[in-house]
Design a protein around this motif. Sequence first.
Motif, PDB file in Angstrom:
ATOM      1  N   GLN A 188       0.821  -1.217   0.000  1.00 37.07           N
ATOM      2  CA  GLN A 188       0.000   0.000   0.000  1.00 37.07           C
ATOM      3  C   GLN A 188       0.855   1.266   0.000  1.00 37.07           C
ATOM      4  N   ILE A 189       1.856   1.324   0.857  1.00 37.65           N
ATOM      5  CA  ILE A 189       2.677   2.532   0.936  1.00 37.65           C
ATOM      6  C   ILE A 189       3.514   2.707  -0.335  1.00 37.65           C
ATOM      7  N   ALA A 232       1.160   4.026  -3.031  1.00 40.10           N
ATOM      8  CA  ALA A 232       0.834   5.430  -2.787  1.00 40.10           C
ATOM      9  C   ALA A 232       2.018   6.338  -3.129  1.00 40.10           C
ATOM     10  N   SER A 286       2.328   6.501  -6.781  1.00 40.89           N
ATOM     11  CA  SER A 286       1.214   7.278  -7.323  1.00 40.89           C
ATOM     12  C   SER A 286       1.481   8.780  -7.225  1.00 40.89           C
ATOM     13  N   TYR A 290      -4.990  14.602  -6.975  1.00 49.50           N
ATOM     14  CA  TYR A 290      -4.653  13.183  -6.770  1.00 49.50           C
ATOM     15  C   TYR A 290      -3.305  13.051  -6.077  1.00 49.50           C
ATOM     16  N   ARG A 319      -3.754  13.676  -2.411  1.00 47.03           N
ATOM     17  CA  ARG A 319      -4.425  12.538  -1.787  1.00 47.03           C
ATOM     18  C   ARG A 319      -3.469  11.360  -1.594  1.00 47.03           C
ATOM     19  N   SER A 320      -2.683  11.069  -2.612  1.00 46.60           N
ATOM     20  CA  SER A 320      -1.715   9.967  -2.500  1.00 46.60           C
ATOM     21  C   SER A 320      -0.642  10.297  -1.473  1.00 46.60           C
ATOM     22  N   LEU A 330      -1.035  12.109   1.204  1.00 46.93           N
ATOM     23  CA  LEU A 330      -1.629  11.905   2.524  1.00 46.93           C
ATOM     24  C   LEU A 330      -1.783  10.422   2.838  1.00 46.93           C
ATOM     25  N   GLU A 331      -1.997   9.622   1.813  1.00 50.97           N
ATOM     26  CA  GLU A 331      -2.051   8.166   2.014  1.00 50.97           C
ATOM     27  C   GLU A 331      -0.690   7.641   2.472  1.00 50.97           C
ATOM     28  N   VAL A 332       0.373   8.160   1.882  1.00 52.93           N
ATOM     29  CA  VAL A 332       1.720   7.765   2.315  1.00 52.93           C
ATOM     30  C   VAL A 332       1.908   8.134   3.777  1.00 52.93           C
ATOM     31  N   SER A 369      -0.322   8.535   6.117  1.00 55.55           N
ATOM     32  CA  SER A 369      -1.116   7.644   6.966  1.00 55.55           C
ATOM     33  C   SER A 369      -0.436   6.280   7.110  1.00 55.55           C
ATOM     34  N   CYS A 370       0.119   5.776   6.019  1.00 55.57           N
ATOM     35  CA  CYS A 370       0.866   4.511   6.088  1.00 55.57           C
ATOM     36  C   CYS A 370       2.094   4.646   6.974  1.00 55.57           C
TER      37      CYS A 370
END
Length: 116
Positions: free
Chosen positions: A39-40, A43, A46, A69, A72-73, A75-77, A79-80
Amino acid sequence: MAFKFEDLKVWQITLKLSNEIDLITKEFPKIELFSLSSQIKKAADSVNLNIAEGCIGQSKAEFSRFLTYFIRSGLEVVSCLFMALARKYISEDVFKRLYNEYEQLCKMISKLKTSL
């Protein structure tokens, strides 16, 4: 440089960070191979890919969409990274450094979006 995105500092930084995330995940437990590691990495990749894809000479509105995008990606990193820290896969120092770099990138992208 042949492609517009190669000149963007944010793209150059994200390429470096994407590679760094890849190296860090190699140290995660094997049980995370198809979950947090995957996942990380996706992201982080991405983030980089959205900059490149958004630079294809599209309209400003379209480029702005890809920059969203990107954020968003990013912020996903982040969070991971929080999960990796909580699971003790990364040190506090690694977390803080990467957190700060992604925070700066998101600010840079926000400014770039505003300038469009």
